[in-house]
Design a protein around this motif. Structure first.
Motif, PDB file in Angstrom:
ATOM      1  N   GLU A   9       0.819  -1.220   0.000  1.00  0.00           N
ATOM      2  CA  GLU A   9       0.000   0.000   0.000  1.00  0.00           C
ATOM      3  C   GLU A   9       0.849   1.265   0.000  1.00  0.00           C
ATOM      4  N   ASN A  10       1.742   1.398   0.977  1.00  0.00           N
ATOM      5  CA  ASN A  10       2.579   2.600   1.043  1.00  0.00           C
ATOM      6  C   ASN A  10       4.069   2.272   1.175  1.00  0.00           C
ATOM      7  N   LYS A  11       4.422   1.022   0.861  1.00  0.00           N
ATOM      8  CA  LYS A  11       5.814   0.587   0.906  1.00  0.00           C
ATOM      9  C   LYS A  11       6.091  -0.300  -0.297  1.00  0.00           C
ATOM     10  N   VAL A  12       7.376  -0.626  -0.488  1.00  0.00           N
ATOM     11  CA  VAL A  12       7.760  -1.573  -1.531  1.00  0.00           C
ATOM     12  C   VAL A  12       8.808  -2.507  -0.940  1.00  0.00           C
ATOM     13  N   LEU A  13       8.594  -3.793  -1.139  1.00  0.00           N
ATOM     14  CA  LEU A  13       9.522  -4.815  -0.672  1.00  0.00           C
ATOM     15  C   LEU A  13      10.426  -5.205  -1.835  1.00  0.00           C
ATOM     16  N   ILE A  14      11.736  -5.172  -1.608  1.00  0.00           N
ATOM     17  CA  ILE A  14      12.706  -5.445  -2.667  1.00  0.00           C
ATOM     18  C   ILE A  14      13.443  -6.741  -2.344  1.00  0.00           C
ATOM     19  N   HIS A  15      13.335  -7.711  -3.231  1.00  0.00           N
ATOM     20  CA  HIS A  15      14.029  -8.991  -3.101  1.00  0.00           C
ATOM     21  C   HIS A  15      15.319  -8.922  -3.924  1.00  0.00           C
ATOM     22  N   LEU A  62      14.730  -5.892   1.470  1.00  0.00           N
ATOM     23  CA  LEU A  62      14.790  -4.469   1.805  1.00  0.00           C
ATOM     24  C   LEU A  62      13.404  -3.870   1.633  1.00  0.00           C
ATOM     25  N   THR A  63      12.981  -3.068   2.611  1.00  0.00           N
ATOM     26  CA  THR A  63      11.688  -2.396   2.529  1.00  0.00           C
ATOM     27  C   THR A  63      11.906  -0.891   2.477  1.00  0.00           C
ATOM     28  N   LEU A  64      11.305  -0.243   1.480  1.00  0.00           N
ATOM     29  CA  LEU A  64      11.412   1.203   1.316  1.00  0.00           C
ATOM     30  C   LEU A  64      10.029   1.837   1.372  1.00  0.00           C
ATOM     31  N   ASP A  65       9.974   3.043   1.915  1.00  0.00           N
ATOM     32  CA  ASP A  65       8.724   3.792   1.927  1.00  0.00           C
ATOM     33  C   ASP A  65       8.429   4.339   0.538  1.00  0.00           C
ATOM     34  N   ARG A  66       7.150   4.473   0.243  1.00  0.00           N
ATOM     35  CA  ARG A  66       6.729   5.128  -0.999  1.00  0.00           C
ATOM     36  C   ARG A  66       6.292   6.552  -0.667  1.00  0.00           C
ATOM     37  N   TYR A  67       6.573   7.463  -1.592  1.00  0.00           N
ATOM     38  CA  TYR A  67       6.234   8.859  -1.408  1.00  0.00           C
ATOM     39  C   TYR A  67       5.332   9.316  -2.558  1.00  0.00           C
ATOM     40  N   TYR A 107      16.985   4.837  -6.773  1.00  0.00           N
ATOM     41  CA  TYR A 107      18.074   4.351  -5.943  1.00  0.00           C
ATOM     42  C   TYR A 107      19.047   3.560  -6.810  1.00  0.00           C
ATOM     43  N   ALA A 108      20.248   3.340  -6.260  1.00  0.00           N
ATOM     44  CA  ALA A 108      21.236   2.460  -6.880  1.00  0.00           C
ATOM     45  C   ALA A 108      21.667   1.450  -5.834  1.00  0.00           C
ATOM     46  N   ILE A 109      21.747   0.186  -6.224  1.00  0.00           N
ATOM     47  CA  ILE A 109      22.156  -0.849  -5.274  1.00  0.00           C
ATOM     48  C   ILE A 109      23.323  -1.626  -5.863  1.00  0.00           C
ATOM     49  N   THR A 110      24.307  -1.942  -5.015  1.00  0.00           N
ATOM     50  CA  THR A 110      25.498  -2.664  -5.442  1.00  0.00           C
ATOM     51  C   THR A 110      25.668  -3.927  -4.608  1.00  0.00           C
ATOM     52  N   GLY A 111      26.377  -4.914  -5.170  1.00  0.00           N
ATOM     53  CA  GLY A 111      26.744  -6.101  -4.420  1.00  0.00           C
ATOM     54  C   GLY A 111      28.159  -5.979  -3.894  1.00  0.00           C
TER      55      GLY A 111
END
Length: 257
Positions: free
Chosen positions: A108-114, A143-148, A154-158
């Motif tokens: 609803e107001n967040k996004v779950l990132i696998h 990772l869970t991020l809020d939605r605005y 964003y950028a994600i690295t390993g």
């Protein structure tokens, strides 16, 4: 006898005078020269050097926003020179070309990132097609991020042995705009050579925008707006403005002379 005594006494005096005169000269700075204190980040094909203490110069790098950066996917060494201090040699390995795999699951107001592909990851804000390296956050496989109400990228690295992989850039879609309710009890009154437009509102708001025949003619923070008395029929519309710039659809009233 007097001459011999004078020569005997004058020698220590001359030595003492020389010591005093030499002590009045400029003394050399005996403090040891400081070495550079820097943090080196390899993120994909970019190498960043951030000074943790003092000002430095980095050979072959471009200075940008308070740090140094160089694009190269190859392994190489470089020199860091501390201003008025010592220099140090640093080396980086070849870039990791592989980038993380990810899947976004919207709520609803967040996004779950696998996340997949690495054991550890680093997350950065991605603004104006660039990584904000000063806001680095270590994350795990989920990772869970809020939605605005605005799109955020964003950028994600390993992470592997102190190196960071090629960044994977992704964006989180904004929340749907909130529904802003319109004003109530909209009416007008003639007062001399002016037209008073009045309304009521008991919900959260930032201001009210007033339109005449579709054209914006004013903004107010109260529940009344004064306008020169029109000579012809005119349509006045009041829209509610909320924080974030969100507007109601508007409520209208027609003035007839």
């Amino acid at each position: 006898m007097k001459k011999k005594l004078y020569n005997t006494l004058s020698m220590p005096y001359l030595v003492l005078l020389l010591i005093i005169l030499s002590s009045c000269g400029i003394k050399a700075d005996t403090r040891p020269l400081l070495e550079p204190n820097v943090k080196v980040l390899r993120i994909g094909d970019s190498v960043y050097v951030i000074s943790l203490e003092g000002d430095v110069k980095v050979e072959g790098f471009e200075r940008k926003d308070g740090y140094y950066v160089k694009k190269s996917g190859e392994a190489f060494c470089f020199k860091v020179q501390r201003i008025e201090g010592k220099s140090s040699k640093h080396c980086v390995d070849r870039a990791i070309e592989k980038e993380p795999e990810l899947k976004l699951e919207y709520m609803e107001n967040k996004v779950l990132i696998h996340l997949r592909g690495f054991d550890k990851y680093a997350l950065y804000p991605y603004v104006k097609e660039d990584i904000n390296i000063r806001n680095r956050v270590l994350v795990s496989e989920k990772l869970t991020l809020d939605r605005y109400y605005e799109r955020a990228c964003y950028a994600i690295t390993g992470l592997v042995s102190g190196l960071e992989s090629k960044p994977k850039v992704f964006c989180v879609e904004p929340l749907p705009p909130p529904i802003v309710e319109d004003v109530e009890s909209l009416e007008y009154r003639v007062w001399g050579s002016s037209l008073l437009i009045l309304w009521q509102y008991d919900k959260e708001y930032e201001s009210f925008l007033i339109y005449k025949d579709g054209k914006l003619v004013g903004e107010t923070y109260g529940f009344i707006f004064e306008y020169p008395l029109p000579k012809e029929v005119a349509l006045f519309t009041v829209r509610v403005k909320r924080k974030g710039g969100f507007l109601s659809s508007g409520r209208s009233i027609t003035y007839k002379p």
